[in-house]
Motif scaffolding. Structure first.
Motif, PDB file in Angstrom:
ATOM      1  N   SER A   1       0.733  -1.215   0.172  1.00 21.20           N
ATOM      2  CA  SER A   1       0.027   0.236   0.006  1.00 21.20           C
ATOM      3  C   SER A   1       0.732   1.399  -0.105  1.00 21.20           C
ATOM      4  O   SER A   1       1.909   1.295   0.810  1.00 21.20           O
ATOM      5  CB  SER A   1      -1.025   0.073   1.095  1.00 21.20           C
ATOM      6  N   LEU A   2       0.527   2.153  -0.771  1.00 20.91           N
ATOM      7  CA  LEU A   2       1.227   3.545  -0.904  1.00 20.91           C
ATOM      8  C   LEU A   2       0.708   4.503   0.281  1.00 20.91           C
ATOM      9  O   LEU A   2       1.293   5.553   0.477  1.00 20.91           O
ATOM     10  CB  LEU A   2       0.904   4.223  -2.343  1.00 20.91           C
ATOM     11  N   CYS A   3      -0.331   4.085   1.167  1.00 21.24           N
ATOM     12  CA  CYS A   3      -0.903   4.971   1.906  1.00 21.24           C
ATOM     13  C   CYS A   3      -0.354   4.755   3.480  1.00 21.24           C
ATOM     14  O   CYS A   3       0.260   3.754   3.606  1.00 21.24           O
ATOM     15  CB  CYS A   3      -2.210   4.655   2.042  1.00 21.24           C
ATOM     16  N   PRO A   4       0.022   5.694   4.207  1.00 21.66           N
ATOM     17  CA  PRO A   4       0.718   5.414   5.352  1.00 21.66           C
ATOM     18  C   PRO A   4      -0.064   4.539   6.418  1.00 21.66           C
ATOM     19  O   PRO A   4       0.786   4.031   7.213  1.00 21.66           O
ATOM     20  CB  PRO A   4       0.720   7.035   6.183  1.00 21.66           C
ATOM     21  N   SER A   5      -1.529   4.333   6.137  1.00 22.31           N
ATOM     22  CA  SER A   5      -2.106   3.337   6.682  1.00 22.31           C
ATOM     23  C   SER A   5      -1.599   1.779   6.468  1.00 22.31           C
ATOM     24  O   SER A   5      -1.946   0.961   7.468  1.00 22.31           O
ATOM     25  CB  SER A   5      -3.533   3.232   6.561  1.00 22.31           C
ATOM     26  N   GLY A   6      -0.686   1.685   5.395  1.00 18.85           N
ATOM     27  CA  GLY A   6      -0.290   0.237   5.243  1.00 18.85           C
ATOM     28  C   GLY A   6       0.519  -0.330   6.519  1.00 18.85           C
ATOM     29  O   GLY A   6       0.442  -1.354   6.724  1.00 18.85           O
ATOM     30  N   LYS A   7       1.289   0.630   7.081  1.00 20.13           N
ATOM     31  CA  LYS A   7       2.108   0.129   8.409  1.00 20.13           C
ATOM     32  C   LYS A   7       1.133  -0.291   9.343  1.00 20.13           C
ATOM     33  O   LYS A   7       1.463  -1.388  10.053  1.00 20.13           O
ATOM     34  CB  LYS A   7       2.716   1.278   8.800  1.00 20.13           C
ATOM     35  N   LYS A   8      -0.138  -0.230   9.382  1.00 15.59           N
ATOM     36  CA  LYS A   8      -1.205  -0.713  10.231  1.00 15.59           C
ATOM     37  C   LYS A   8      -2.208  -1.534   9.422  1.00 15.59           C
ATOM     38  O   LYS A   8      -3.014  -1.704   9.786  1.00 15.59           O
ATOM     39  CB  LYS A   8      -2.004   0.490  10.978  1.00 15.59           C
ATOM     40  N   GLU A   9      -1.586  -2.440   8.658  1.00 15.97           N
ATOM     41  CA  GLU A   9      -2.096  -3.258   7.996  1.00 15.97           C
ATOM     42  C   GLU A   9      -3.364  -2.830   7.061  1.00 15.97           C
ATOM     43  O   GLU A   9      -4.487  -3.232   6.966  1.00 15.97           O
ATOM     44  CB  GLU A   9      -2.734  -4.401   8.828  1.00 15.97           C
ATOM     45  N   GLY A  10      -3.374  -1.429   6.864  1.00 18.33           N
ATOM     46  CA  GLY A  10      -4.143  -0.471   6.026  1.00 18.33           C
ATOM     47  C   GLY A  10      -5.445  -0.128   6.872  1.00 18.33           C
ATOM     48  O   GLY A  10      -6.412   0.606   6.386  1.00 18.33           O
ATOM     49  N   ASN A  11      -5.356  -0.182   8.012  1.00 20.77           N
ATOM     50  CA  ASN A  11      -6.679   0.222   9.029  1.00 20.77           C
ATOM     51  C   ASN A  11      -6.454   1.553   9.048  1.00 20.77           C
ATOM     52  O   ASN A  11      -5.845   2.647   9.461  1.00 20.77           O
ATOM     53  CB  ASN A  11      -6.330  -0.369  10.500  1.00 20.77           C
ATOM     54  N   LEU A  12      -7.852   2.021   8.752  1.00 22.91           N
ATOM     55  CA  LEU A  12      -8.098   3.464   8.701  1.00 22.91           C
ATOM     56  C   LEU A  12      -9.111   3.966   9.912  1.00 22.91           C
ATOM     57  O   LEU A  12      -9.408   4.957   9.894  1.00 22.91           O
ATOM     58  CB  LEU A  12      -9.016   3.804   7.352  1.00 22.91           C
ATOM     59  N   GLY A  13      -9.392   2.976  10.479  1.00 25.54           N
ATOM     60  CA  GLY A  13     -10.062   3.141  11.822  1.00 25.54           C
ATOM     61  C   GLY A  13     -11.587   3.207  11.517  1.00 25.54           C
ATOM     62  O   GLY A  13     -12.015   3.043  10.307  1.00 25.54           O
ATOM     63  N   SER A  14     -12.375   3.843  11.978  1.00 26.32           N
ATOM     64  CA  SER A  14     -14.016   4.410  11.941  1.00 26.32           C
ATOM     65  C   SER A  14     -13.933   5.491  11.255  1.00 26.32           C
ATOM     66  O   SER A  14     -13.356   6.515  11.647  1.00 26.32           O
ATOM     67  CB  SER A  14     -14.683   4.213  13.291  1.00 26.32           C
ATOM     68  N   PHE A  15     -14.950   5.683  10.558  1.00 21.62           N
ATOM     69  CA  PHE A  15     -15.437   6.950   9.672  1.00 21.62           C
ATOM     70  C   PHE A  15     -16.849   6.883   9.678  1.00 21.62           C
ATOM     71  O   PHE A  15     -17.344   5.803   9.356  1.00 21.62           O
ATOM     72  CB  PHE A  15     -14.525   7.043   8.756  1.00 21.62           C
ATOM     73  N   GLY A  16     -17.421   8.204   9.393  1.00 20.25           N
ATOM     74  CA  GLY A  16     -18.789   8.279   8.897  1.00 20.25           C
ATOM     75  C   GLY A  16     -19.191   8.763   7.505  1.00 20.25           C
ATOM     76  O   GLY A  16     -17.882   8.999   6.769  1.00 20.25           O
ATOM     77  N   ARG A  17     -20.128   9.119   6.906  1.00 15.54           N
ATOM     78  CA  ARG A  17     -20.344   9.464   5.743  1.00 15.54           C
ATOM     79  C   ARG A  17     -19.770  11.132   5.749  1.00 15.54           C
ATOM     80  O   ARG A  17     -19.849  11.680   6.832  1.00 15.54           O
ATOM     81  CB  ARG A  17     -21.730   9.727   5.175  1.00 15.54           C
ATOM     82  N   GLY A  18     -19.348  11.339   4.487  1.00 12.53           N
ATOM     83  CA  GLY A  18     -18.652  12.781   4.348  1.00 12.53           C
ATOM     84  C   GLY A  18     -17.217  12.877   4.897  1.00 12.53           C
ATOM     85  O   GLY A  18     -16.738  13.990   4.671  1.00 12.53           O
ATOM     86  N   GLN A  19     -16.465  11.987   5.116  1.00  6.47           N
ATOM     87  CA  GLN A  19     -15.310  12.119   5.603  1.00  6.47           C
ATOM     88  C   GLN A  19     -14.229  11.341   4.679  1.00  6.47           C
ATOM     89  O   GLN A  19     -12.983  11.792   4.863  1.00  6.47           O
ATOM     90  CB  GLN A  19     -14.812  11.156   6.995  1.00  6.47           C
ATOM     91  N   MET A  20     -14.700  10.839   3.777  1.00  6.55           N
ATOM     92  CA  MET A  20     -13.782  10.222   2.729  1.00  6.55           C
ATOM     93  C   MET A  20     -13.968  10.835   1.274  1.00  6.55           C
ATOM     94  O   MET A  20     -15.347  11.040   1.137  1.00  6.55           O
ATOM     95  CB  MET A  20     -13.938   8.638   2.529  1.00  6.55           C
ATOM     96  N   VAL A  21     -13.455  10.546   0.174  1.00 11.35           N
ATOM     97  CA  VAL A  21     -13.700  10.878  -0.891  1.00 11.35           C
ATOM     98  C   VAL A  21     -15.066   9.975  -1.414  1.00 11.35           C
ATOM     99  O   VAL A  21     -15.377   8.949  -1.280  1.00 11.35           O
ATOM    100  CB  VAL A  21     -12.508  10.782  -2.008  1.00 11.35           C
ATOM    101  N   LYS A  22     -15.817  10.743  -2.356  1.00 14.71           N
ATOM    102  CA  LYS A  22     -17.066   9.928  -2.868  1.00 14.71           C
ATOM    103  C   LYS A  22     -17.017   8.498  -3.072  1.00 14.71           C
ATOM    104  O   LYS A  22     -17.867   7.836  -2.681  1.00 14.71           O
ATOM    105  CB  LYS A  22     -17.917  10.772  -3.608  1.00 14.71           C
ATOM    106  N   GLU A  23     -16.076   8.133  -4.158  1.00 12.83           N
ATOM    107  CA  GLU A  23     -16.075   6.947  -4.406  1.00 12.83           C
ATOM    108  C   GLU A  23     -15.772   5.927  -3.626  1.00 12.83           C
ATOM    109  O   GLU A  23     -16.194   4.855  -3.464  1.00 12.83           O
ATOM    110  CB  GLU A  23     -15.227   6.980  -5.781  1.00 12.83           C
TER     111      GLU A  23
END
Length: 89
Positions: free
Chosen positions: A39-61
């Protein structure tokens, strides 16, 4: 907001890379190990874990794909402005 979900993801630049990773997952490789490795995302270090999020916090797709998954399900590659994501809810 109680409408929170928890996801992990693997981010790569090319669709072909994402499809190769999907094959590796289907062949039994662990999602988290692939996220750490590729993974190119820094979250890759945590096995890709993004934690919890709700609607409106991530890009639409990304948000649309993530909220359409069942718990434990893995998405097909999702294209955003950042690249291609494989999302695991």
């Amino acid at each position: 907001m109680s409408n929170q979900i928890q996801c992990s993801h693997i981010l790569v630049k090319k669709q072909s890379e994402a499809l190769q990773i999907m094959e590796r997952i289907k062949n039994g490789e662990k999602f988290g190990a692939l996220a750490r490795e590729l993974s190119l995302c820094p979250s890759g270090k945590k096995e890709g874990n993004l934690g919890s999020f709700g609607r409106g916090q991530m890009v639409k797709e990304f948000e649309n794909a993530a909220f359409n998954l069942q718990a434990g399900q893995i998405s097909e590659p999702v294209k955003t402005q950042y690249g291609y994501h494989i999302i695991k809810r």
